[in-house]
Design a protein around this motif. Sequence first.
Motif, short mmCIF file in Angstrom:
data_model
loop_
_atom_site.label_atom_id
_atom_site.label_comp_id
_atom_site.label_asym_id
_atom_site.label_seq_id
_atom_site.Cartn_x
_atom_site.Cartn_y
_atom_site.Cartn_z
N GLU A 55 0.81 -1.22 0.00
CA GLU A 55 0.00 0.00 0.00
C GLU A 55 0.84 1.28 0.00
O GLU A 55 0.53 2.24 0.70
N GLY A 56 1.90 1.30 -0.79
CA GLY A 56 2.69 2.52 -0.90
C GLY A 56 3.88 2.60 0.02
O GLY A 56 4.74 3.47 -0.16
N ALA A 57 3.97 1.72 1.01
CA ALA A 57 5.12 1.73 1.92
C ALA A 57 6.39 1.32 1.18
O ALA A 57 7.49 1.53 1.69
N GLU A 58 6.25 0.77 -0.03
CA GLU A 58 7.42 0.43 -0.85
C GLU A 58 8.34 1.64 -1.03
O GLU A 58 9.56 1.49 -1.10
N PHE A 59 7.74 2.84 -1.12
CA PHE A 59 8.52 4.04 -1.40
C PHE A 59 9.42 4.43 -0.22
O PHE A 59 10.32 5.24 -0.38
N ASP A 60 9.15 3.89 0.96
CA ASP A 60 10.02 4.08 2.10
C ASP A 60 10.94 2.88 2.31
O ASP A 60 12.11 3.03 2.66
N ILE A 61 10.42 1.68 2.09
CA ILE A 61 11.18 0.46 2.35
C ILE A 61 12.36 0.32 1.38
O ILE A 61 13.48 0.02 1.80
N LEU A 62 12.12 0.51 0.09
CA LEU A 62 13.17 0.27 -0.91
C LEU A 62 14.38 1.20 -0.74
O LEU A 62 15.53 0.73 -0.77
N PRO A 63 14.20 2.51 -0.56
CA PRO A 63 15.38 3.35 -0.33
C PRO A 63 16.14 2.94 0.93
O PRO A 63 17.36 2.99 0.97
N CYS A 64 15.40 2.56 1.97
CA CYS A 64 16.05 2.13 3.21
C CYS A 64 16.85 0.85 2.99
O CYS A 64 17.99 0.72 3.47
N MET A 65 16.29 -0.09 2.24
CA MET A 65 17.01 -1.33 1.93
C MET A 65 18.27 -1.03 1.14
O MET A 65 19.31 -1.67 1.33
N ALA A 66 18.20 -0.07 0.24
CA ALA A 66 19.34 0.26 -0.60
C ALA A 66 20.49 0.84 0.21
O ALA A 66 21.64 0.79 -0.21
#
Length: 208
Positions: A195-206
């Motif tokens: 639900e849009g949390a991808e936009f926070d999770i992916l940069p953090c994972m990177a």
Amino acid sequence: QGLSNPPVLNAAVMRARCLICLILLALPWKIRAHASLRGRLRSPCHCQIDNKHWRKASRTEPKCLFIDLGAGAGSDLEAFAQDKFGPLKNCPSGGDWEAILVEANPVFSATLKAVAAKFPGKVHVNASHAAYMCDAKTAFYVNPAETNSIAGFQQAASSLRTELQKLEVETVNINRLLMENAIPGDYVILKMDVEGAEFDILPCMAES
């Protein structure tokens, strides 16, 4: 990496990975505390990439690790177990595999546990937990008339034209989940529909 021929990446996979890389490179990495890439919404916590209290996975034998963020009713796990993502016999250590399911909406808790019971010792369910970039608590809203879907993740109820039910759940830090469950020799399949949390999770994972 495809399970049918793990060492070889086909052109489609390479293009997809390159596209993901370009998207990630375009994102602003230095995010202010509690700011979110999802517009004006406030994040419940900072990006956390490590912690001295996290314990690295202790096993030594590699396997396929299927991580489903936003698992819903578990249909993607069923597909994975039926070789829809590639033959499980090609997983390391003679076809060994494990799955971790994360789902915020509590309406799916019983269903996910029932699905997990079909694969004893293979599936771990994090029900009523939201995948995110840190360990905290957050709120989202569901439409009581459509309890099988999340109507808004960390959104103000007043911004949605319906009567919604607010639910508060704990978040699961994906960086921690990977550190504590995966080892370098694993084939990790990470599916994300949060639900849009991808936009926070992916940069953090990177950043990890």
